[in-house]
Design a protein around this motif. Structure first.
Motif, mmCIF file in Angstrom:
data_model
loop_
_atom_site.group_PDB
_atom_site.id
_atom_site.type_symbol
_atom_site.label_atom_id
_atom_site.label_comp_id
_atom_site.label_asym_id
_atom_site.label_seq_id
_atom_site.Cartn_x
_atom_site.Cartn_y
_atom_site.Cartn_z
ATOM 1 N N HIS A 37 1.009 -1.246 -0.084
ATOM 2 C CA HIS A 37 0.137 -0.075 0.025
ATOM 3 C C HIS A 37 0.948 1.230 0.052
ATOM 4 O O HIS A 37 0.558 2.159 -0.545
ATOM 5 C CB HIS A 37 -0.983 0.093 1.249
ATOM 6 N N PHE A 38 2.045 1.089 0.751
ATOM 7 C CA PHE A 38 2.828 2.315 0.819
ATOM 8 C C PHE A 38 4.144 2.311 0.161
ATOM 9 O O PHE A 38 4.875 3.265 -0.021
ATOM 10 C CB PHE A 38 3.194 2.791 2.420
ATOM 11 N N GLY A 39 4.447 1.272 -0.429
ATOM 12 C CA GLY A 39 5.850 1.114 -1.405
ATOM 13 C C GLY A 39 5.284 0.629 -2.880
ATOM 14 O O GLY A 39 4.267 0.779 -3.266
ATOM 15 N N VAL A 40 6.499 -0.057 -3.210
ATOM 16 C CA VAL A 40 6.221 -0.763 -4.699
ATOM 17 C C VAL A 40 5.587 -2.102 -4.555
ATOM 18 O O VAL A 40 4.659 -2.277 -5.145
ATOM 19 C CB VAL A 40 7.524 -1.204 -5.028
ATOM 20 N N GLY A 41 5.652 -2.949 -3.400
ATOM 21 C CA GLY A 41 4.876 -4.088 -3.062
ATOM 22 C C GLY A 41 5.477 -5.182 -3.890
ATOM 23 O O GLY A 41 5.885 -5.283 -5.049
ATOM 24 N N SER A 42 5.710 -6.384 -2.828
ATOM 25 C CA SER A 42 6.323 -7.574 -3.256
ATOM 26 C C SER A 42 6.348 -8.460 -1.996
ATOM 27 O O SER A 42 6.280 -8.212 -1.095
ATOM 28 C CB SER A 42 7.783 -7.482 -3.902
ATOM 29 N N ASP A 43 6.748 -9.710 -2.559
ATOM 30 C CA ASP A 43 6.924 -10.903 -1.586
ATOM 31 C C ASP A 43 8.278 -10.937 -1.157
ATOM 32 O O ASP A 43 8.679 -11.896 -0.607
ATOM 33 C CB ASP A 43 6.585 -12.136 -2.385
ATOM 34 N N GLY A 44 9.186 -9.965 -1.585
ATOM 35 C CA GLY A 44 10.493 -9.910 -1.126
ATOM 36 C C GLY A 44 11.481 -9.294 -1.938
ATOM 37 O O GLY A 44 11.020 -8.850 -3.020
ATOM 38 N N ILE A 45 12.631 -9.165 -1.506
ATOM 39 C CA ILE A 45 13.802 -8.354 -2.370
ATOM 40 C C ILE A 45 14.980 -9.272 -2.716
ATOM 41 O O ILE A 45 15.131 -9.806 -1.759
ATOM 42 C CB ILE A 45 14.059 -7.132 -1.501
ATOM 43 N N LEU A 46 15.322 -9.283 -3.980
ATOM 44 C CA LEU A 46 16.607 -9.871 -4.307
ATOM 45 C C LEU A 46 17.530 -8.917 -4.408
ATOM 46 O O LEU A 46 17.779 -7.953 -5.405
ATOM 47 C CB LEU A 46 16.342 -10.712 -5.713
ATOM 48 N N TYR A 47 18.631 -9.286 -3.679
ATOM 49 C CA TYR A 47 19.605 -8.132 -3.273
ATOM 50 C C TYR A 47 20.848 -8.666 -4.127
ATOM 51 O O TYR A 47 21.851 -9.469 -3.619
ATOM 52 C CB TYR A 47 20.215 -7.721 -2.206
ATOM 53 N N GLY A 48 21.337 -8.200 -5.319
ATOM 54 C CA GLY A 48 22.342 -8.726 -6.134
ATOM 55 C C GLY A 48 22.288 -8.263 -7.560
ATOM 56 O O GLY A 48 21.541 -7.442 -7.864
ATOM 57 N N PRO A 49 23.584 -8.717 -8.270
ATOM 58 C CA PRO A 49 24.505 -9.511 -7.903
ATOM 59 C C PRO A 49 25.415 -9.220 -7.144
ATOM 60 O O PRO A 49 25.911 -7.926 -7.204
ATOM 61 C CB PRO A 49 24.978 -10.028 -9.368
ATOM 62 N N GLU A 50 26.046 -9.797 -6.074
ATOM 63 C CA GLU A 50 27.174 -9.732 -5.353
ATOM 64 C C GLU A 50 28.413 -10.705 -5.712
ATOM 65 O O GLU A 50 28.082 -11.802 -6.338
ATOM 66 C CB GLU A 50 27.090 -9.766 -3.879
ATOM 67 N N GLU A 51 29.548 -10.191 -5.433
ATOM 68 C CA GLU A 51 30.632 -11.268 -5.980
ATOM 69 C C GLU A 51 30.820 -12.481 -5.014
ATOM 70 O O GLU A 51 30.264 -12.368 -3.878
ATOM 71 C CB GLU A 51 32.074 -10.334 -5.826
ATOM 72 N N SER A 52 30.998 -13.511 -5.629
ATOM 73 C CA SER A 52 31.379 -14.923 -4.850
ATOM 74 C C SER A 52 32.721 -15.444 -5.444
ATOM 75 O O SER A 52 33.061 -15.335 -6.338
ATOM 76 C CB SER A 52 30.318 -15.634 -5.338
ATOM 77 N N LYS A 53 33.444 -15.880 -4.178
ATOM 78 C CA LYS A 53 34.678 -16.556 -4.537
ATOM 79 C C LYS A 53 34.427 -17.745 -5.122
ATOM 80 O O LYS A 53 35.400 -18.296 -5.621
ATOM 81 C CB LYS A 53 35.478 -16.686 -3.291
ATOM 82 N N THR A 54 33.476 -18.695 -4.800
ATOM 83 C CA THR A 54 33.382 -19.958 -5.526
ATOM 84 C C THR A 54 32.247 -19.956 -6.513
ATOM 85 O O THR A 54 32.108 -21.053 -7.030
ATOM 86 C CB THR A 54 32.702 -20.787 -4.136
#
Length: 277
Positions: A37-54
């Motif tokens: 109601h007060f934001g974009v609205g979603s079932d969650g946030i996917l934060y990425g891409p971030e670096e990974s060593k593997t």
């Protein structure tokens, strides 16, 4: 703050790329962005891409209540599609690091379908051992249920029922999610077996609530019914948002395939951020 929004069978997520982050992604901001109601609205946030060593990429997944999820099947399919849209991947297989383990992902033709190797489904909430599929009993709001534990990198409580409805999940899901026997809370699936290749599920997601579809829930439910001998190793999981196909090998390694659609992209106003003080 720039964002992209996608849905996978009605399970919608906002992708926030740290490379374009102009404001800190705080607990308050996560809740504000996900608010319908007060934001974009979603079932969650996917934060990425971030670096990974593997792995090729690393991803963090946040629920609308700001808690961090170990893994999300639909979230991973959406994130894979985002990477493909940004020309960071091709149709070749690539790997993503999550808190719930490494997954391998392949984006299908035109990006409209994505397959993710979710890993081995284990019948426990613990991180060690090889437990057998074991029935357990609980009483919820005066009703008796038999449930089974499953772990797809995140915890699941799978309950087989004769009759299925959205109200079953909405009325009992939160109670089961927060039951004392699940110290880290749990995702909940109510499952009805249709035939040897088809099940229907209703879902209550930990930290998100009633959900139209879930990839990890589909993997957990399919693994339990297959382990009980009620379904074959190739299971179509029907949910209110659509159908996910789960293929299981002899060790219960689950490969999930389902649709993904892009909704929009844009920029979140600073007036929205901080709305949940």
């Amino acid at each position: 703050m720039k964002f992209s929004k996608y849905h996978a069978l009605g399970n919608d997520y906002i992708v926030i790329d740290p490379n374009f982050l102009t404001k800190q992604l705080t607990v308050t901001n996560i809740k504000a962005i996900c608010d319908r109601h007060f934001g974009v609205g979603s079932d969650g946030i996917l934060y990425g891409p971030e670096e990974s060593k593997t792995c090729d990429f690393s991803l963090r997944i946040f629920n609308p209540d700001s808690s961090e999820a170990e893994k999300s099947g639909n979230g991973l399919r959406i994130f894979s599609r985002y990477l493909w849209d940004k020309s960071l991947v091709t149709h070749d297989e690539f790997t993503i690091q999550t808190k719930g383990g490494v997954v391998n992902s392949t984006v299908g033709t035109k990006g409209l379908s994505v397959s993710v190797g979710m890993g081995k489904v284990r019948f426990t909430h613990d991180s060690s051992g090889e437990p057998a599929l074991t029935p357990c009993n609980m009483t919820v709001n005066g009703r008796e249920f038999t449930y089974y534990l499953a772990n797809v990198g995140n915890p699941h409580c799978v309950i087989l029922v004769e009759e299925l409805s959205p109200s079953l999940a909405t009325e009992l899901g939160k109670v089961i999610e927060n039951d004392a026997r699940f110290p880290n809370r749990t995702n909940v699936q109510f499952v009805k077996v249709i035939d040897k290749s088809t099940i229907t599920i209703e879902i209550w997601e930990r930290g998100a609530g009633y959900t139209l579809a879930s990839g990890s829930s589909s993997s957990a439910a399919a693994s339990v019914v297959h382990g009980l001998g009620l379904c074959d190793a190739n299971v179509n999981v029907h949910m209110p948002g659509g159908i996910i196909n789960i293929k299981l090998d002899d060790s219960f390694f689950a490969t999930m395939t389902g649709d993904v659609r892009k909704i929009c992209e844009g920029e979140i106003s600073n007036e929205v951020l901080g709305a949940h003080q």
